[in-house]
Scaffold this motif. Structure first.
Motif, mmCIF file in Angstrom:
data_model
loop_
_atom_site.group_PDB
_atom_site.id
_atom_site.type_symbol
_atom_site.label_atom_id
_atom_site.label_comp_id
_atom_site.label_asym_id
_atom_site.label_seq_id
_atom_site.Cartn_x
_atom_site.Cartn_y
_atom_site.Cartn_z
ATOM 1 N N ILE A 1 -18.430 38.697 112.609
ATOM 2 C CA ILE A 1 -17.138 38.737 113.322
ATOM 3 C C ILE A 1 -16.710 37.316 113.722
ATOM 4 C CG2 ILE A 1 -16.017 39.483 115.469
ATOM 5 C CD1 ILE A 1 -17.682 42.103 115.255
ATOM 6 N N ILE A 2 -17.656 36.545 114.304
ATOM 7 C CA ILE A 2 -17.347 35.175 114.749
ATOM 8 C C ILE A 2 -16.850 34.324 113.582
ATOM 9 C CG2 ILE A 2 -18.406 33.020 115.606
ATOM 10 C CD1 ILE A 2 -20.315 34.882 117.281
ATOM 11 N N ASP A 3 -17.491 34.473 112.414
ATOM 12 C CA ASP A 3 -17.121 33.663 111.245
ATOM 13 C C ASP A 3 -15.734 34.008 110.703
ATOM 14 O OD1 ASP A 3 -19.488 32.386 111.365
ATOM 15 O OD2 ASP A 3 -20.426 33.422 109.663
ATOM 16 N N ARG A 4 -15.294 35.237 110.942
ATOM 17 C CA ARG A 4 -14.084 35.702 110.247
ATOM 18 C C ARG A 4 -12.885 35.999 111.155
ATOM 19 N NH1 ARG A 4 -18.447 36.531 107.750
ATOM 20 N NH2 ARG A 4 -18.561 36.343 105.485
ATOM 21 N N TYR A 5 -13.128 36.122 112.440
ATOM 22 C CA TYR A 5 -12.038 36.462 113.359
ATOM 23 C C TYR A 5 -12.002 35.430 114.485
ATOM 24 C CZ TYR A 5 -12.250 40.801 110.766
ATOM 25 O OH TYR A 5 -12.257 41.703 109.746
ATOM 26 N N ASP A 6 -10.858 35.369 115.138
ATOM 27 C CA ASP A 6 -10.653 34.339 116.148
ATOM 28 C C ASP A 6 -11.104 34.848 117.528
ATOM 29 O OD1 ASP A 6 -9.861 31.950 117.227
ATOM 30 O OD2 ASP A 6 -7.786 32.630 117.536
ATOM 31 N N VAL A 7 -12.415 35.078 117.631
ATOM 32 C CA VAL A 7 -12.946 35.610 118.895
ATOM 33 C C VAL A 7 -13.366 34.440 119.779
ATOM 34 C CG1 VAL A 7 -14.758 37.016 119.924
ATOM 35 C CG2 VAL A 7 -13.746 37.715 117.755
ATOM 36 N N LYS A 8 -12.727 34.346 120.943
ATOM 37 C CA LYS A 8 -12.988 33.184 121.800
ATOM 38 C C LYS A 8 -14.141 33.402 122.757
ATOM 39 C CE LYS A 8 -8.602 31.016 121.258
ATOM 40 N NZ LYS A 8 -8.252 31.894 120.110
ATOM 41 N N LYS A 9 -14.426 34.691 123.012
ATOM 42 C CA LYS A 9 -15.493 34.991 123.964
ATOM 43 C C LYS A 9 -16.117 36.349 123.645
ATOM 44 C CE LYS A 9 -16.506 35.473 128.812
ATOM 45 N NZ LYS A 9 -15.984 36.228 129.942
#
Lengths: 284, 284
Positions: free
Chosen positions: A172-180
């Motif tokens: 998810i971190i590698d592919r989406y803009d998750v800040k936290k």
């Protein structure tokens, strides 16, 4: 979810299993089982399964003097899963559908559940779950939610399993803009559920911008109640909430904005989901 | 066999299942479960599992007013097995090892056991058991015993399953010089165990020179005690004694001249046999 009558014998099976992890003394095992039964028969059965589970496991802890009866198997399954990490990390990276593949792995890891049953085979389960049809498959909804999200709250379930959660989170971190990411573990040992110690041991806490949230498991353990205002506020402020496993589903199934990833492992949960035992679920 | 602590929650699961076969009233189901638990916790656990099972099922019968809670599923599985009779009768006749093939079928039929678990798949089990390795395989000893025998005593286990027992008995009658068969069924309904009515319904009583023996299931039921002098005399006078299933094994495992044919379906029996759940056993 409400308690089902099937849970009553199941709690006793759990208590016996936990007692046996700590002691070979059959007399003590019998005493613990009798105390659990006596407590259960005197109890109002309108409590939720996790509430009763905490009472049952408290008896085992008090009578054996061991605060974490599943300590050894918890480490064992963390180690087994960590040994599989590289192979399945590569599998996901090579996959044409990395998010889906890592979701499947995270669900397969959910078989490592000493609460739901006594016997399971991790390798066979992974093989099956990687190609099995989902009983409930709200994948597009989850994908869309992740595309919009800034903050992800992730309720972990068991040790060992969280190594596969790590692969899903990394995907998810590698592919989406998750800040936290808020990663919720149990505030104290209960069955083989993951605690902060397991999140550290399996490298989850090394992920960037990840906060650990502790969930209350009763008995004055540290942490937030899953259905308390403070934790529900965190969920409400997260673009996406992912909940792993049966226990979290039992506690939170009425909250319709949560994505539940799990394998149905007991007749009570399976029935609630309109599923069969062994079915895999992505419900959002 | 002695009772194992695992049996205690298992009895409650059985009671709940039996109650649900008779009534949808969840209040009554809860009352029955509470009464079973209360009875269990006050009880000396040094009794044998069948003894306690009879007490537990008596509560269900008394509270529901239904003397045979498994009536419907018993007929259902007799009918399912009768529909398979011709196909597997031919399969055995075409087999190069008819005795072994019919033994495998009789063991596969042993999966129809509502005492041991709630879920099973007969067709999948037959497919598996026809080729599976035995965990214990005293086949030659049984073959030699049948070559010498004049009289065979056969302890049946469950409804449905007895259709496959019939194929095994017919295979033995056709190939060995058996002058008399004592076919032991339960003297009154208990779980889904076969009674005289089932032996008649499935055509067992049409076999030549076959006597029915009724086995006592407690609660003043007609029949001989499995470990009583009269029944053990019948066994001693038979050249061969074949016992089907877990319940008969629990009652008679110490008698070394008996051939036990079963599938291990619960951890307690599996453990006693040094086997795993699902293992097939021909122990003589």
């Amino acid at each position: 979810m409400k308690l089902n009558l099937d849970c009553i014998p199941c709690f006793q099976r759990q208590a016996l299993q936990a007692a046996r992890f700590v002691t070979d003394d059959e007399k003590l095992q019998e005493e613990i089982l009798r105390e659990v039964i006596t407590e259960l028969v005197d109890m109002d059965w309108s409590k939720s399964p996790p509430e009763i589970s905490h009472i049952v496991h408290r008896i085992v802890k008090e009578r054996t003097g061991e605060d974490d009866p599943y300590k050894t198997v918890k480490k064992q399954y963390n180690d087994i899963a960590l040994e599989l990490y590289s192979r399945y990390k590569k599998f996901v990276e090579d996959s044409s559908t990395p998010l889906l593949s890592s979701i499947r792995l995270a669900i397969a890891g959910n078989v490592i559940d000493f609460g739901a049953s006594s016997g399971f085979n991790l390798n066979d389960t992974i093989k099956t779950v990687l190609t099995k049809d989902f009983r409930i498959f709200d994948y597009e909804k989850l994908e869309k939610s992740l595309q919009r999200t800034g903050e992800l709250t992730y309720l972990a379930d068991n040790t060992g399993e969280i190594v596969f959660d790590r692969i899903l989170l990394e995907t998810i971190i590698d592919r989406y803009d998750v800040k936290k990411i808020n990663f919720a573990v149990k505030g104290a040992p209960i069955i083989n559920d993951a605690t902060l110690e397991d999140a550290v041991y399996t490298g989850i806490t090394d992920l960037e911008n990840l906060d650990i949230i502790k969930i209350d498991v009763g008995m004055n353990s540290p942490g937030l109640k899953r259905t308390g205002a403070e934790f529900l506020d965190i969920c409400a402020n997260s673009g996406t909430v992912i909940s792993k496993g049966q226990g979290n589903y039992e506690a939170l199934s009425e909250y319709k904005t949560i994505f539940f990833l799990l394998m149905a492992k007991c007749p009570v949960i399976a029935n609630d989901l309109g599923a069969n035992i062994g079915d895999i679920i992505l419900k959002g």
